[in-house]
Design a protein around this motif. Structure first.
Motif, PDB file in Angstrom:
ATOM      1  N   PRO A 124       5.345   1.729 -12.086  1.00 12.47           N
ATOM      2  CA  PRO A 124       5.410   0.506 -12.892  1.00 12.47           C
ATOM      3  C   PRO A 124       4.817   0.712 -14.287  1.00 12.47           C
ATOM      4  CG  PRO A 124       4.656   0.010 -10.669  1.00 12.47           C
ATOM      5  CD  PRO A 124       4.693   1.498 -10.782  1.00 12.47           C
ATOM      6  N   LYS A 125       5.337  -0.034 -15.249  1.00 17.65           N
ATOM      7  CA  LYS A 125       4.859   0.074 -16.622  1.00 17.65           C
ATOM      8  C   LYS A 125       3.394  -0.345 -16.713  1.00 17.65           C
ATOM      9  CE  LYS A 125       9.357  -0.739 -18.789  1.00 17.65           C
ATOM     10  NZ  LYS A 125      10.131  -1.607 -19.722  1.00 17.65           N
ATOM     11  N   GLY A 126       2.674   0.299 -17.603  1.00 16.60           N
ATOM     12  CA  GLY A 126       1.267  -0.025 -17.804  1.00 16.60           C
ATOM     13  C   GLY A 126       0.321   0.845 -17.004  1.00 16.60           C
ATOM     14  N   ILE A 127       0.853   1.613 -16.051  1.00 17.06           N
ATOM     15  CA  ILE A 127       0.018   2.511 -15.248  1.00 17.06           C
ATOM     16  C   ILE A 127       0.154   3.921 -15.812  1.00 17.06           C
ATOM     17  CG2 ILE A 127      -0.370   3.486 -12.960  1.00 17.06           C
ATOM     18  CD1 ILE A 127       0.688   0.922 -11.767  1.00 17.06           C
ATOM     19  N   ARG A 128      -0.918   4.447 -16.365  1.00 16.60           N
ATOM     20  CA  ARG A 128      -0.879   5.758 -17.006  1.00 16.60           C
ATOM     21  C   ARG A 128      -1.361   6.876 -16.091  1.00 16.60           C
ATOM     22  NH1 ARG A 128      -3.312   4.427 -23.069  1.00 16.60           N
ATOM     23  NH2 ARG A 128      -1.727   2.870 -23.655  1.00 16.60           N
ATOM     24  N   HIS A 129      -2.233   6.528 -15.172  1.00 16.82           N
ATOM     25  CA  HIS A 129      -2.829   7.563 -14.324  1.00 16.82           C
ATOM     26  C   HIS A 129      -3.128   6.982 -12.952  1.00 16.82           C
ATOM     27  CE1 HIS A 129      -6.293   9.771 -12.593  1.00 16.82           C
ATOM     28  NE2 HIS A 129      -5.628  10.820 -13.033  1.00 16.82           N
ATOM     29  N   LEU A 130      -2.887   7.775 -11.934  1.00 17.48           N
ATOM     30  CA  LEU A 130      -3.200   7.366 -10.567  1.00 17.48           C
ATOM     31  C   LEU A 130      -4.110   8.401  -9.922  1.00 17.48           C
ATOM     32  CD1 LEU A 130       0.218   6.083  -9.150  1.00 17.48           C
ATOM     33  CD2 LEU A 130      -1.728   4.720  -9.904  1.00 17.48           C
ATOM     34  N   SER A 131      -5.210   7.922  -9.388  1.00 23.44           N
ATOM     35  CA  SER A 131      -6.091   8.755  -8.579  1.00 23.44           C
ATOM     36  C   SER A 131      -5.946   8.277  -7.137  1.00 23.44           C
ATOM     37  CB  SER A 131      -7.545   8.621  -9.048  1.00 23.44           C
ATOM     38  OG  SER A 131      -8.406   9.366  -8.206  1.00 23.44           O
ATOM     39  N   ILE A 132      -5.302   9.094  -6.324  1.00 21.62           N
ATOM     40  CA  ILE A 132      -4.969   8.702  -4.956  1.00 21.62           C
ATOM     41  C   ILE A 132      -5.805   9.513  -3.976  1.00 21.62           C
ATOM     42  CG2 ILE A 132      -3.138   8.587  -3.230  1.00 21.62           C
ATOM     43  CD1 ILE A 132      -1.141   8.292  -5.512  1.00 21.62           C
ATOM     44  N   LYS A 133      -6.426   8.810  -3.054  1.00 21.72           N
ATOM     45  CA  LYS A 133      -7.225   9.475  -2.021  1.00 21.72           C
ATOM     46  C   LYS A 133      -6.829   8.919  -0.657  1.00 21.72           C
ATOM     47  CE  LYS A 133     -11.636  10.285  -2.586  1.00 21.72           C
ATOM     48  NZ  LYS A 133     -13.118  10.095  -2.686  1.00 21.72           N
ATOM     49  N   LEU A 134      -6.568   9.818   0.261  1.00 26.00           N
ATOM     50  CA  LEU A 134      -6.265   9.455   1.642  1.00 26.00           C
ATOM     51  C   LEU A 134      -7.498   9.766   2.483  1.00 26.00           C
ATOM     52  CD1 LEU A 134      -3.885   8.448   3.439  1.00 26.00           C
ATOM     53  CD2 LEU A 134      -3.408  10.855   3.928  1.00 26.00           C
ATOM     54  N   ILE A 135      -8.042   8.747   3.133  1.00 28.02           N
ATOM     55  CA  ILE A 135      -9.253   8.905   3.941  1.00 28.02           C
ATOM     56  C   ILE A 135      -8.916   8.633   5.402  1.00 28.02           C
ATOM     57  CG2 ILE A 135     -11.610   8.109   4.349  1.00 28.02           C
ATOM     58  CD1 ILE A 135     -11.709   7.175   1.468  1.00 28.02           C
ATOM     59  N   ALA A 136      -9.187   9.596   6.262  1.00 27.63           N
ATOM     60  CA  ALA A 136      -8.957   9.430   7.696  1.00 27.63           C
ATOM     61  C   ALA A 136     -10.282   9.611   8.433  1.00 27.63           C
ATOM     62  CB  ALA A 136      -7.931  10.438   8.201  1.00 27.63           C
ATOM     63  N   VAL A 137     -10.599   8.661   9.292  1.00 29.30           N
ATOM     64  CA  VAL A 137     -11.842   8.699  10.066  1.00 29.30           C
ATOM     65  C   VAL A 137     -11.502   8.486  11.534  1.00 29.30           C
ATOM     66  CG1 VAL A 137     -14.104   7.663  10.439  1.00 29.30           C
ATOM     67  CG2 VAL A 137     -13.173   7.804   8.124  1.00 29.30           C
ATOM     68  N   ARG A 138     -11.954   9.395  12.384  1.00 30.19           N
ATOM     69  CA  ARG A 138     -11.740   9.247  13.827  1.00 30.19           C
ATOM     70  C   ARG A 138     -13.037   8.762  14.462  1.00 30.19           C
ATOM     71  NH1 ARG A 138      -7.742  10.819  16.983  1.00 30.19           N
ATOM     72  NH2 ARG A 138      -6.882  12.271  15.435  1.00 30.19           N
ATOM     73  N   ILE A 139     -12.934   7.686  15.244  1.00 32.12           N
ATOM     74  CA  ILE A 139     -14.125   7.076  15.827  1.00 32.12           C
ATOM     75  C   ILE A 139     -13.970   6.923  17.336  1.00 32.12           C
ATOM     76  CG2 ILE A 139     -14.636   5.789  13.717  1.00 32.12           C
ATOM     77  CD1 ILE A 139     -13.543   3.281  15.131  1.00 32.12           C
ATOM     78  N   ASP A 140     -15.105   6.802  18.003  1.00 25.21           N
ATOM     79  CA  ASP A 140     -15.160   6.398  19.405  1.00 25.21           C
ATOM     80  C   ASP A 140     -15.715   4.984  19.407  1.00 25.21           C
ATOM     81  OD1 ASP A 140     -15.769   5.836  22.047  1.00 25.21           O
ATOM     82  OD2 ASP A 140     -16.446   7.858  22.501  1.00 25.21           O
ATOM     83  N   LEU A 141     -14.846   4.015  19.662  1.00 25.33           N
ATOM     84  CA  LEU A 141     -15.252   2.619  19.552  1.00 25.33           C
ATOM     85  C   LEU A 141     -16.253   2.225  20.626  1.00 25.33           C
ATOM     86  CD1 LEU A 141     -14.846   0.067  17.914  1.00 25.33           C
ATOM     87  CD2 LEU A 141     -12.937  -0.538  19.415  1.00 25.33           C
ATOM     88  N   GLN A 142     -16.145   2.824  21.806  1.00 26.50           N
ATOM     89  CA  GLN A 142     -17.053   2.470  22.892  1.00 26.50           C
ATOM     90  C   GLN A 142     -18.494   2.836  22.556  1.00 26.50           C
ATOM     91  OE1 GLN A 142     -16.377   0.775  25.677  1.00 26.50           O
ATOM     92  NE2 GLN A 142     -14.239   0.532  25.065  1.00 26.50           N
ATOM     93  N   SER A 143     -18.692   4.057  22.084  1.00 27.45           N
ATOM     94  CA  SER A 143     -20.047   4.510  21.758  1.00 27.45           C
ATOM     95  C   SER A 143     -20.416   4.236  20.308  1.00 27.45           C
ATOM     96  CB  SER A 143     -20.173   6.013  22.026  1.00 27.45           C
ATOM     97  OG  SER A 143     -19.270   6.745  21.204  1.00 27.45           O
TER      98      SER A 143
END
Length: 222
Positions: A124-143
């Motif tokens: 889209p117009k007006g966006i000059r730079h994108l800093s993209i980060k993908l964060i994945a976290v694996r959890i044990d919900l029970q503990s």
């Protein structure tokens, strides 16, 4: 409820009495013995408490700063299941006024086990730079423990032709994998998976096209 007629009036607690003011006049009444909780009230309080604790754990695990209101939004999404169903978090915006979708003309497509595909597009117009980060976290919900986490990053100069990219932030192990996409100062939960993944090395470089200025990325293969 009784009216106070003496010269000296009071508000607040005084022994077994509670004084208060209404319409310019002072009254008092007996202090109630306690609040009577119905079974529905107790169940609602339990759901709220469990959702609040789960939400606090997930926010800490992801480590993403929001707009402040994201705390209540997380809890509200988790209340119906008492913090058990994390799929309700998909689509959660950490900054409500800055949605990640506004940075793209074609939305990224999440895959399994922390994979994200960004289609070729003109931004889209007006966006000059994108800093993209993908964060994945694996959890044990029970503990309520974090099993592991991984990130993949790319910087895009939108003045250059963009032919697409693929990011992967695979996290080995068994448990719930929560994947979040961060773009500039916005962030959104894009996937929640109950999976078991084996990420092995050696690894391949992330598939990024030559004309996309990017940081060195690593793909962890299943």
């Amino acid at each position: 409820m009784a009216k106070q007629t003496s010269i000296l009036t009071f508000t607040g607690r005084l022994g077994e009495l509670t004084g208060f003011r209404r319409n310019g006049k002072h009254y008092f009444r007996n202090r109630p013995d306690g609040i009577r909780h119905t079974p529905n009230m107790k169940r609602a309080a339990q759901r709220f408490g469990q959702a609040s604790r789960t939400g606090a754990f997930i926010r800490k695990a992801l480590g993403i700063r929001g707009d402040g209101g994201h705390v209540n939004r997380v809890t509200r999404l988790l209340i119906p299941s008492a913090g058990v169903d994390l799929n309700t978090l998909i689509g959660l915006q950490f900054n409500k006024s800055k949605r990640t979708s506004s940075h793209f003309s074609k939305l990224p497509v999440p895959g399994n086990n922390g994979v994200l595909r960004i289609p070729a597009q003109a931004f889209p117009k007006g966006i000059r730079h994108l800093s993209i980060k993908l964060i994945a976290v694996r959890i044990d919900l029970q503990s309520r423990k974090v099993i592991g986490s991984n990130t993949a990053e790319i910087n895009i100069d939108t003045s250059q032709k963009f032919e697409g990219a693929e990011l992967c932030a695979c996290v080995p192990g068994t448990g719930t994998l929560i994947t979040t996409l961060c773009v500039n100062d916005s962030a959104v939960v894009i996937a929640v998976e109950e999976t078991q993944a084996v990420c092995r090395r050696p690894v391949e470089s992330c598939y990024v096209y030559d004309n996309v200025p990017a940081m060195p990325l690593i793909v962890l293969l299943e």
